[in-house]
Enzyme design. Structure first.
Site, short mmCIF file in Angstrom:
data_model
loop_
_atom_site.label_atom_id
_atom_site.label_comp_id
_atom_site.label_asym_id
_atom_site.label_seq_id
_atom_site.Cartn_x
_atom_site.Cartn_y
_atom_site.Cartn_z
N GLY A 71 -4.35 7.59 -6.81
CA GLY A 71 -4.18 6.49 -7.62
C GLY A 71 -3.10 6.71 -8.52
O GLY A 71 -2.29 5.81 -8.86
N THR A 72 -3.38 7.80 -9.19
CA THR A 72 -2.46 7.91 -10.28
C THR A 72 -1.05 8.23 -9.77
O THR A 72 -0.11 7.45 -10.52
CB THR A 72 -2.73 9.53 -11.21
OG1 THR A 72 -4.24 9.27 -11.46
CG2 THR A 72 -1.87 9.79 -12.15
N ASN A 151 -11.44 -0.68 -14.58
CA ASN A 151 -12.34 0.47 -14.47
C ASN A 151 -13.49 0.46 -15.45
O ASN A 151 -14.48 1.33 -15.12
CB ASN A 151 -11.53 1.75 -14.16
CG ASN A 151 -10.70 1.96 -15.54
OD1 ASN A 151 -9.68 1.12 -15.63
ND2 ASN A 151 -10.67 3.05 -16.33
N GLN A 179 -10.12 0.28 -8.20
CA GLN A 179 -11.67 -0.21 -8.51
C GLN A 179 -12.03 -1.51 -7.54
O GLN A 179 -13.29 -1.44 -7.31
CB GLN A 179 -12.00 -0.48 -9.98
CG GLN A 179 -11.72 0.77 -10.77
CD GLN A 179 -12.86 1.67 -10.65
OE1 GLN A 179 -13.87 1.48 -10.18
NE2 GLN A 179 -12.70 2.73 -11.07
N HIS A 201 -11.20 8.03 -3.10
CA HIS A 201 -12.34 8.62 -3.81
C HIS A 201 -13.17 7.52 -4.30
O HIS A 201 -14.43 7.69 -4.75
CB HIS A 201 -12.25 9.71 -4.41
CG HIS A 201 -11.53 9.50 -5.58
ND1 HIS A 201 -12.31 9.75 -6.97
CD2 HIS A 201 -10.33 9.37 -6.09
CE1 HIS A 201 -11.63 9.58 -8.04
NE2 HIS A 201 -10.20 9.17 -7.56
N THR A 237 4.38 17.24 3.24
CA THR A 237 3.50 17.09 4.51
C THR A 237 2.33 16.25 4.37
O THR A 237 1.81 16.42 3.23
CB THR A 237 3.13 18.42 4.99
OG1 THR A 237 4.42 19.35 5.15
CG2 THR A 237 2.34 18.57 6.19
N CYS A 322 -13.54 7.01 -16.82
CA CYS A 322 -13.47 7.93 -15.53
C CYS A 322 -12.39 9.06 -15.98
O CYS A 322 -12.30 9.89 -15.24
CB CYS A 322 -13.03 7.23 -14.52
SG CYS A 322 -11.52 6.17 -14.79
C1 LIG Z 1 -8.28 1.63 -11.95
C2 LIG Z 1 -7.93 3.02 -11.73
N1 LIG Z 1 -6.72 3.39 -11.48
C3 LIG Z 1 -6.14 4.52 -11.20
C4 LIG Z 1 -7.24 5.59 -11.31
C5 LIG Z 1 -6.80 7.05 -10.81
O1 LIG Z 1 -6.95 7.46 -9.55
P1 LIG Z 1 -6.82 8.85 -8.82
O2 LIG Z 1 -8.14 9.59 -9.49
O3 LIG Z 1 -7.03 8.74 -7.40
O4 LIG Z 1 -5.69 9.29 -9.52
C6 LIG Z 1 -8.51 5.35 -11.33
C7 LIG Z 1 -9.50 6.33 -11.17
O5 LIG Z 1 -9.87 6.95 -12.15
C8 LIG Z 1 -8.85 4.06 -11.86
O6 LIG Z 1 -10.11 3.70 -11.91
#
Ligand SMILES: Cc1ncc(COP(=O)(O)O)c(C=O)c1O
Length: 382
Positions: A71-72, A151, A179, A201, A237, A322
Protein backbone atom coordinates in the site's frame (compact mmCIF):
# COMPACT_ATOMS: atom_id res chain seq x y z
CA UNK A 1 -2.64 -18.00 27.70
CA UNK A 2 -5.56 -16.96 25.56
CA UNK A 3 -4.64 -14.78 22.58
CA UNK A 4 -7.23 -12.25 21.50
CA UNK A 5 -5.99 -10.44 18.42
CA UNK A 6 -7.62 -7.03 18.15
CA UNK A 7 -5.12 -5.36 15.84
CA UNK A 8 -6.58 -6.31 12.47
CA UNK A 9 -6.30 -2.76 11.11
CA UNK A 10 -2.55 -3.30 11.43
CA UNK A 11 -2.51 -6.65 9.71
CA UNK A 12 -4.59 -9.81 9.53
CA UNK A 13 -4.12 -13.55 9.68
CA UNK A 14 -3.74 -15.10 6.24
CA UNK A 15 -6.87 -17.11 5.42
CA UNK A 16 -6.19 -20.86 5.00
CA UNK A 17 -7.77 -20.72 1.54
CA UNK A 18 -5.41 -17.91 0.56
CA UNK A 19 -2.39 -19.82 1.79
CA UNK A 20 -3.50 -22.93 -0.11
CA UNK A 21 -3.93 -20.92 -3.31
CA UNK A 22 -0.45 -19.40 -2.94
CA UNK A 23 1.60 -22.52 -2.16
CA UNK A 24 1.86 -24.03 -5.68
CA UNK A 25 3.31 -20.76 -6.93
CA UNK A 26 6.38 -21.23 -4.71
CA UNK A 27 7.21 -24.81 -5.48
CA UNK A 28 5.49 -26.03 -8.67
CA UNK A 29 4.30 -23.10 -10.74
CA UNK A 30 7.36 -20.99 -10.02
CA UNK A 31 7.96 -19.62 -13.52
CA UNK A 32 8.72 -15.99 -14.29
CA UNK A 33 5.60 -14.39 -15.82
CA UNK A 34 7.80 -12.66 -18.42
CA UNK A 35 9.38 -15.92 -19.66
CA UNK A 36 8.25 -16.98 -23.13
CA UNK A 37 7.92 -20.73 -22.34
CA UNK A 38 5.06 -22.73 -20.86
CA UNK A 39 6.30 -22.39 -17.29
CA UNK A 40 6.31 -18.61 -17.71
CA UNK A 41 2.91 -18.64 -19.36
CA UNK A 42 1.45 -20.55 -16.44
CA UNK A 43 2.63 -17.83 -14.06
CA UNK A 44 1.52 -15.07 -16.46
CA UNK A 45 -1.97 -16.56 -16.59
CA UNK A 46 -2.14 -16.58 -12.79
CA UNK A 47 -1.11 -12.92 -12.63
CA UNK A 48 -3.64 -11.88 -15.28
CA UNK A 49 -6.47 -13.86 -13.69
CA UNK A 50 -5.64 -12.19 -10.37
CA UNK A 51 -5.60 -8.78 -12.02
CA UNK A 52 -9.03 -9.48 -13.47
CA UNK A 53 -10.48 -10.47 -10.07
CA UNK A 54 -9.16 -7.34 -8.38
CA UNK A 55 -10.20 -5.07 -11.26
CA UNK A 56 -13.74 -6.47 -11.29
CA UNK A 57 -14.11 -6.02 -7.54
CA UNK A 58 -13.87 -2.22 -7.95
CA UNK A 59 -15.55 -1.98 -11.40
CA UNK A 60 -12.23 -1.32 -13.13
CA UNK A 61 -10.72 -2.88 -16.24
CA UNK A 62 -7.95 -5.44 -16.07
CA UNK A 63 -5.37 -3.15 -17.70
CA UNK A 64 -6.08 -0.45 -15.13
CA UNK A 65 -4.60 -2.49 -12.23
CA UNK A 66 -0.85 -2.32 -11.54
CA UNK A 67 0.60 -4.70 -8.95
CA UNK A 68 3.02 -3.14 -6.48
CA UNK A 69 4.94 -4.22 -3.39
CA UNK A 70 2.58 -2.64 -0.82
CA UNK A 71 0.00 0.00 0.00
CA UNK A 72 2.87 2.34 0.83
CA UNK A 73 4.38 1.83 -2.62
CA UNK A 74 1.03 2.36 -4.37
CA UNK A 75 0.49 5.63 -2.49
CA UNK A 76 4.03 6.81 -3.21
CA UNK A 77 3.70 5.89 -6.88
CA UNK A 78 0.38 7.75 -7.21
CA UNK A 79 1.67 10.93 -5.63
CA UNK A 80 5.22 11.04 -7.00
CA UNK A 81 4.38 9.53 -10.39
CA UNK A 82 1.71 12.15 -11.00
CA UNK A 83 3.91 14.94 -9.69
CA UNK A 84 6.70 14.02 -12.13
CA UNK A 85 4.17 13.77 -14.97
CA UNK A 86 2.65 17.21 -14.25
CA UNK A 87 5.47 19.37 -12.84
CA UNK A 88 6.21 22.24 -13.44
CA UNK A 89 2.94 23.14 -15.26
CA UNK A 90 0.99 21.95 -12.25
CA UNK A 91 2.46 21.54 -8.80
CA UNK A 92 -0.36 21.64 -6.23
CA UNK A 93 -1.77 18.67 -4.26
CA UNK A 94 -4.80 18.79 -1.99
CA UNK A 95 -4.87 16.19 0.79
CA UNK A 96 -6.02 15.97 4.40
CA UNK A 97 -4.50 16.10 7.87
CA UNK A 98 -5.66 12.54 8.62
CA UNK A 99 -3.89 10.59 5.89
CA UNK A 100 -1.71 7.58 6.60
CA UNK A 101 1.93 8.52 7.23
CA UNK A 102 2.94 7.14 3.83
CA UNK A 103 0.84 9.83 2.12
CA UNK A 104 1.88 12.61 4.50
CA UNK A 105 5.58 11.75 4.32
CA UNK A 106 5.47 11.47 0.53
CA UNK A 107 3.81 14.91 0.44
CA UNK A 108 6.51 16.35 2.71
CA UNK A 109 9.18 14.93 0.40
CA UNK A 110 7.39 16.34 -2.65
CA UNK A 111 7.29 19.78 -1.01
CA UNK A 112 11.10 19.65 -1.04
CA UNK A 113 10.96 18.92 -4.80
CA UNK A 114 8.80 21.98 -5.50
CA UNK A 115 5.24 20.78 -4.80
CA UNK A 116 2.74 22.89 -2.87
CA UNK A 117 0.48 20.85 -0.61
CA UNK A 118 -2.76 21.87 1.11
CA UNK A 119 -3.58 19.73 4.15
CA UNK A 120 -7.32 20.02 4.77
CA UNK A 121 -8.88 20.08 8.24
CA UNK A 122 -11.53 17.55 9.25
CA UNK A 123 -14.48 17.90 11.65
CA UNK A 124 -14.64 16.33 15.13
CA UNK A 125 -15.64 12.93 13.68
CA UNK A 126 -12.93 13.02 11.02
CA UNK A 127 -15.00 14.02 7.99
CA UNK A 128 -13.57 16.17 5.22
CA UNK A 129 -16.01 18.78 3.97
CA UNK A 130 -16.25 18.42 0.16
CA UNK A 131 -16.75 22.20 -0.04
CA UNK A 132 -13.29 22.63 1.50
CA UNK A 133 -11.88 20.44 -1.27
CA UNK A 134 -13.56 22.63 -3.86
CA UNK A 135 -12.22 25.83 -2.28
CA UNK A 136 -8.67 24.45 -2.06
CA UNK A 137 -8.39 23.57 -5.77
CA UNK A 138 -6.45 26.11 -7.83
CA UNK A 139 -5.29 26.39 -11.45
CA UNK A 140 -2.09 24.65 -10.34
CA UNK A 141 -3.78 21.63 -8.71
CA UNK A 142 -3.18 18.27 -10.39
CA UNK A 143 -4.29 15.93 -7.62
CA UNK A 144 -6.69 15.53 -4.70
CA UNK A 145 -5.83 12.58 -2.44
CA UNK A 146 -8.25 11.67 0.36
CA UNK A 147 -8.14 8.49 2.44
CA UNK A 148 -11.30 6.37 2.13
CA UNK A 149 -11.59 4.64 5.52
CA UNK A 150 -9.26 6.05 8.13
CA UNK A 151 -6.81 3.57 9.63
CA UNK A 152 -7.01 5.01 13.14
CA UNK A 153 -10.59 6.15 13.63
CA UNK A 154 -12.41 4.28 10.85
CA UNK A 155 -14.25 7.31 9.46
CA UNK A 156 -15.40 6.69 5.86
CA UNK A 157 -15.30 9.71 3.55
CA UNK A 158 -17.89 10.60 0.93
CA UNK A 159 -15.71 9.78 -2.08
CA UNK A 160 -18.52 10.19 -4.60
CA UNK A 161 -19.11 13.82 -3.66
CA UNK A 162 -15.42 14.72 -3.56
CA UNK A 163 -14.86 12.85 -6.85
CA UNK A 164 -17.67 14.80 -8.51
CA UNK A 165 -15.99 18.07 -7.55
CA UNK A 166 -12.61 16.88 -8.84
CA UNK A 167 -14.13 15.79 -12.17
CA UNK A 168 -15.89 19.13 -12.61
CA UNK A 169 -12.60 20.94 -11.95
CA UNK A 170 -10.49 18.64 -14.17
CA UNK A 171 -8.35 17.47 -11.26
CA UNK A 172 -7.32 13.86 -10.64
CA UNK A 173 -8.77 12.12 -7.59
CA UNK A 174 -6.86 9.44 -5.66
CA UNK A 175 -7.95 7.51 -2.60
CA UNK A 176 -6.07 5.26 -0.22
CA UNK A 177 -8.53 2.40 0.30
CA UNK A 178 -6.27 -0.02 2.19
CA UNK A 179 -8.56 -0.09 5.21
CA UNK A 180 -11.92 0.04 3.47
CA UNK A 181 -11.31 -2.44 0.63
CA UNK A 182 -13.87 -5.29 0.72
CA UNK A 183 -15.42 -3.82 3.88
CA UNK A 184 -17.50 -1.08 2.31
CA UNK A 185 -18.45 -0.30 -1.29
CA UNK A 186 -15.67 0.82 -3.55
CA UNK A 187 -16.54 1.46 -7.17
CA UNK A 188 -14.24 3.56 -9.32
CA UNK A 189 -17.04 4.54 -11.68
CA UNK A 190 -19.75 5.38 -9.17
CA UNK A 191 -17.31 7.18 -6.90
CA UNK A 192 -15.55 9.12 -9.68
CA UNK A 193 -12.11 7.76 -8.83
CA UNK A 194 -9.00 8.13 -10.97
CA UNK A 195 -6.48 6.27 -8.80
CA UNK A 196 -7.01 3.85 -5.92
CA UNK A 197 -4.50 2.26 -3.55
CA UNK A 198 -5.18 -1.28 -2.32
CA UNK A 199 -3.22 -3.89 -0.40
CA UNK A 200 -3.65 -7.52 0.61
CA UNK A 201 -2.55 -7.89 4.20
CA UNK A 202 -5.51 -6.03 5.71
CA UNK A 203 -7.92 -8.51 4.11
CA UNK A 204 -6.42 -11.88 5.12
CA UNK A 205 -4.00 -11.85 2.20
CA UNK A 206 -0.18 -11.85 2.33
CA UNK A 207 2.03 -8.92 3.32
CA UNK A 208 4.21 -7.22 0.72
CA UNK A 209 1.77 -6.90 -2.15
CA UNK A 210 -0.43 -4.01 -3.20
CA UNK A 211 -2.16 -2.64 -6.25
CA UNK A 212 -2.78 0.74 -7.79
CA UNK A 213 -5.81 1.37 -9.97
CA UNK A 214 -4.90 3.96 -12.61
CA UNK A 215 -7.77 5.02 -14.86
CA UNK A 216 -6.91 4.39 -18.50
CA UNK A 217 -5.34 7.39 -20.19
CA UNK A 218 -3.80 8.99 -17.10
CA UNK A 219 -0.22 10.16 -17.55
CA UNK A 220 2.01 8.89 -14.74
CA UNK A 221 5.80 8.61 -14.54
CA UNK A 222 7.15 5.23 -13.39
CA UNK A 223 9.33 5.17 -10.30
CA UNK A 224 11.02 1.83 -11.07
CA UNK A 225 12.83 1.23 -14.35
CA UNK A 226 13.95 -2.13 -15.66
CA UNK A 227 12.22 -4.96 -17.51
CA UNK A 228 9.05 -3.00 -18.32
CA UNK A 229 6.67 -5.24 -16.37
CA UNK A 230 3.19 -4.06 -15.35
CA UNK A 231 2.48 -2.18 -18.58
CA UNK A 232 5.91 -0.50 -18.31
CA UNK A 233 4.76 1.25 -15.15
CA UNK A 234 6.42 -0.89 -12.46
CA UNK A 235 9.46 -2.85 -13.53
CA UNK A 236 10.32 -5.83 -11.36
CA UNK A 237 9.47 -9.54 -11.57
CA UNK A 238 5.93 -9.90 -10.25
CA UNK A 239 5.54 -11.53 -6.83
CA UNK A 240 3.33 -14.27 -8.26
CA UNK A 241 2.42 -16.17 -5.05
CA UNK A 242 1.52 -12.92 -3.29
CA UNK A 243 -0.51 -11.66 -6.25
CA UNK A 244 -2.42 -14.96 -6.39
CA UNK A 245 -3.02 -14.76 -2.63
CA UNK A 246 -4.19 -11.15 -2.93
CA UNK A 247 -6.78 -12.11 -5.56
CA UNK A 248 -7.92 -15.12 -3.55
CA UNK A 249 -8.44 -12.89 -0.49
CA UNK A 250 -10.59 -10.56 -2.60
CA UNK A 251 -12.52 -13.45 -4.15
CA UNK A 252 -13.47 -15.00 -0.80
CA UNK A 253 -14.39 -11.73 0.91
CA UNK A 254 -18.09 -11.61 1.70
CA UNK A 255 -20.46 -8.77 2.49
CA UNK A 256 -21.89 -10.92 5.29
CA UNK A 257 -18.50 -10.84 7.05
CA UNK A 258 -18.71 -7.04 7.15
CA UNK A 259 -22.26 -7.21 8.52
CA UNK A 260 -21.11 -9.64 11.21
CA UNK A 261 -18.12 -7.47 12.09
CA UNK A 262 -20.26 -4.35 12.33
CA UNK A 263 -22.65 -6.08 14.76
CA UNK A 264 -19.76 -7.30 16.92
CA UNK A 265 -18.11 -3.88 16.75
CA UNK A 266 -21.27 -2.21 18.05
CA UNK A 267 -21.65 -4.85 20.79
CA UNK A 268 -18.02 -4.15 21.77
CA UNK A 269 -18.58 -0.37 21.78
CA UNK A 270 -21.71 -0.77 23.94
CA UNK A 271 -19.71 -2.79 26.48
CA UNK A 272 -16.88 -0.28 26.51
CA UNK A 273 -19.27 2.60 27.08
CA UNK A 274 -20.08 1.14 30.53
CA UNK A 275 -16.60 2.30 31.60
CA UNK A 276 -16.78 5.81 33.09
CA UNK A 277 -15.03 8.74 31.42
CA UNK A 278 -14.31 7.29 28.02
CA UNK A 279 -15.17 8.46 24.56
CA UNK A 280 -15.43 6.95 21.12
CA UNK A 281 -13.28 8.73 18.54
CA UNK A 282 -14.48 8.92 14.95
CA UNK A 283 -17.83 8.34 13.29
CA UNK A 284 -20.60 5.85 14.05
CA UNK A 285 -22.81 3.36 12.16
CA UNK A 286 -22.22 2.83 8.46
CA UNK A 287 -19.88 5.80 8.30
CA UNK A 288 -17.29 3.92 10.32
CA UNK A 289 -15.34 0.91 9.02
CA UNK A 290 -17.05 -2.22 10.30
CA UNK A 291 -14.01 -3.49 12.24
CA UNK A 292 -12.68 -0.30 13.86
CA UNK A 293 -12.99 1.05 17.40
CA UNK A 294 -10.92 3.92 18.77
CA UNK A 295 -11.45 4.89 22.40
CA UNK A 296 -9.95 7.50 24.74
CA UNK A 297 -9.81 6.81 28.47
CA UNK A 298 -9.59 9.95 30.55
CA UNK A 299 -6.53 10.17 32.86
CA UNK A 300 -4.65 7.11 31.61
CA UNK A 301 -2.08 6.55 28.93
CA UNK A 302 -3.10 4.40 25.98
CA UNK A 303 0.41 2.93 25.98
CA UNK A 304 -0.05 1.70 29.56
CA UNK A 305 -3.41 0.13 28.72
CA UNK A 306 -1.89 -1.54 25.65
CA UNK A 307 1.01 -3.01 27.66
CA UNK A 308 -1.24 -4.32 30.46
CA UNK A 309 -3.62 -5.86 27.93
CA UNK A 310 -0.77 -7.47 26.04
CA UNK A 311 0.31 -9.29 29.20
CA UNK A 312 -3.24 -10.68 29.39
CA UNK A 313 -3.08 -11.83 25.76
CA UNK A 314 -5.25 -9.02 24.36
CA UNK A 315 -3.48 -7.32 21.46
CA UNK A 316 -4.57 -3.76 20.71
CA UNK A 317 -2.87 -0.81 19.09
CA UNK A 318 -1.87 2.55 20.53
CA UNK A 319 -0.16 5.76 19.45
CA UNK A 320 -0.03 6.26 15.75
CA UNK A 321 -1.53 2.81 15.42
CA UNK A 322 -0.34 0.69 12.51
CA UNK A 323 2.93 2.23 11.54
CA UNK A 324 4.81 3.84 14.34
CA UNK A 325 6.38 2.95 17.63
CA UNK A 326 6.65 6.64 18.47
CA UNK A 327 5.03 8.10 21.57
CA UNK A 328 4.08 11.24 19.66
CA UNK A 329 0.35 11.92 19.89
CA UNK A 330 -1.51 10.68 16.82
CA UNK A 331 -1.81 13.33 14.09
CA UNK A 332 -5.27 11.95 13.29
CA UNK A 333 -6.59 12.41 16.83
CA UNK A 334 -5.04 15.88 17.05
CA UNK A 335 -6.82 16.78 13.79
CA UNK A 336 -10.14 15.89 15.45
CA UNK A 337 -9.42 18.68 17.95
CA UNK A 338 -8.17 16.51 20.80
CA UNK A 339 -5.39 17.71 23.11
CA UNK A 340 -2.07 15.79 23.06
CA UNK A 341 -2.99 14.38 26.50
CA UNK A 342 -6.36 13.11 25.24
CA UNK A 343 -4.79 11.72 22.08
CA UNK A 344 -2.25 9.80 24.15
CA UNK A 345 -5.01 8.25 26.23
CA UNK A 346 -6.41 6.32 23.26
CA UNK A 347 -6.31 2.78 21.99
CA UNK A 348 -7.50 1.21 18.75
CA UNK A 349 -9.28 -2.14 18.79
CA UNK A 350 -9.84 -3.70 15.39
CA UNK A 351 -11.68 -6.96 14.89
CA UNK A 352 -11.77 -9.41 11.96
CA UNK A 353 -14.12 -12.00 10.48
CA UNK A 354 -12.52 -14.47 12.90
CA UNK A 355 -13.33 -12.48 16.06
CA UNK A 356 -15.98 -14.07 18.29
CA UNK A 357 -18.38 -12.70 20.89
CA UNK A 358 -16.57 -14.75 23.57
CA UNK A 359 -13.30 -13.07 22.65
CA UNK A 360 -14.94 -9.66 22.91
CA UNK A 361 -16.40 -10.55 26.32
CA UNK A 362 -12.94 -11.61 27.50
CA UNK A 363 -11.37 -8.42 26.13
CA UNK A 364 -14.08 -6.27 27.73
CA UNK A 365 -13.43 -7.86 31.12
CA UNK A 366 -9.68 -7.32 30.81
CA UNK A 367 -10.07 -3.74 29.56
CA UNK A 368 -12.41 -2.88 32.45
CA UNK A 369 -10.00 -4.39 35.03
CA UNK A 370 -7.00 -2.67 33.44
CA UNK A 371 -8.66 0.75 33.36
CA UNK A 372 -9.75 0.43 36.99
CA UNK A 373 -6.23 -0.56 38.10
CA UNK A 374 -4.51 2.16 36.09
CA UNK A 375 -6.88 4.88 37.22
CA UNK A 376 -6.14 3.99 40.85
CA UNK A 377 -2.44 4.66 40.34
CA UNK A 378 -2.66 7.43 37.74
CA UNK A 379 -1.08 10.73 38.85
CA UNK A 380 -3.41 12.42 36.34
CA UNK A 381 -6.49 11.16 38.21
CA UNK A 382 -5.76 13.02 41.45
C1 LIG B 1 -4.68 3.48 5.22
C2 LIG B 1 -3.38 2.78 4.99
N1 LIG B 1 -2.62 3.13 3.94
C3 LIG B 1 -1.46 2.54 3.68
C4 LIG B 1 -0.98 1.55 4.49
C5 LIG B 1 0.36 0.94 4.18
O1 LIG B 1 0.19 -0.32 3.59
P1 LIG B 1 1.42 -1.36 3.52
O2 LIG B 1 1.59 -1.88 4.90
O3 LIG B 1 0.94 -2.41 2.56
O4 LIG B 1 2.58 -0.62 3.02
C6 LIG B 1 -1.73 1.14 5.61
C7 LIG B 1 -1.26 0.09 6.52
O5 LIG B 1 -0.47 0.27 7.37
C8 LIG B 1 -2.96 1.78 5.85
O6 LIG B 1 -3.70 1.45 6.90
Amino acid sequence: MKEIYLDNASTTKVDEKVLKAMLPYFSEKYGNPSSPHLKGEEARRAVEESREIIAKSISARQKEIIFTGSGTESNSFALKGLFFANYPEKSHIVTTKIEHDCILNACKWLEKQGAKVTYLDVDSEGFVNPKDVEKAITEKTFLVSVIHGNNEIGTIQDLKEIGKICRSKGVLFHTDACQSFTKTSLDVKKQNLDLVTLNAHKIHGPKGVGALYIREGIRITPLLHGGSQEFKLRSSTENVPAIVGFAKAVKISRARDSVKMQKLRDYFIKGLMEIPNIRLNGATGNKRICNNINISFRNIEGEAIGSFLSVKGVFASTGSACSSKSLEPSHVLLALGMSPLEANSSIRLSISKYTTKDEIDYALKEIKNTVERLRKISPLAS
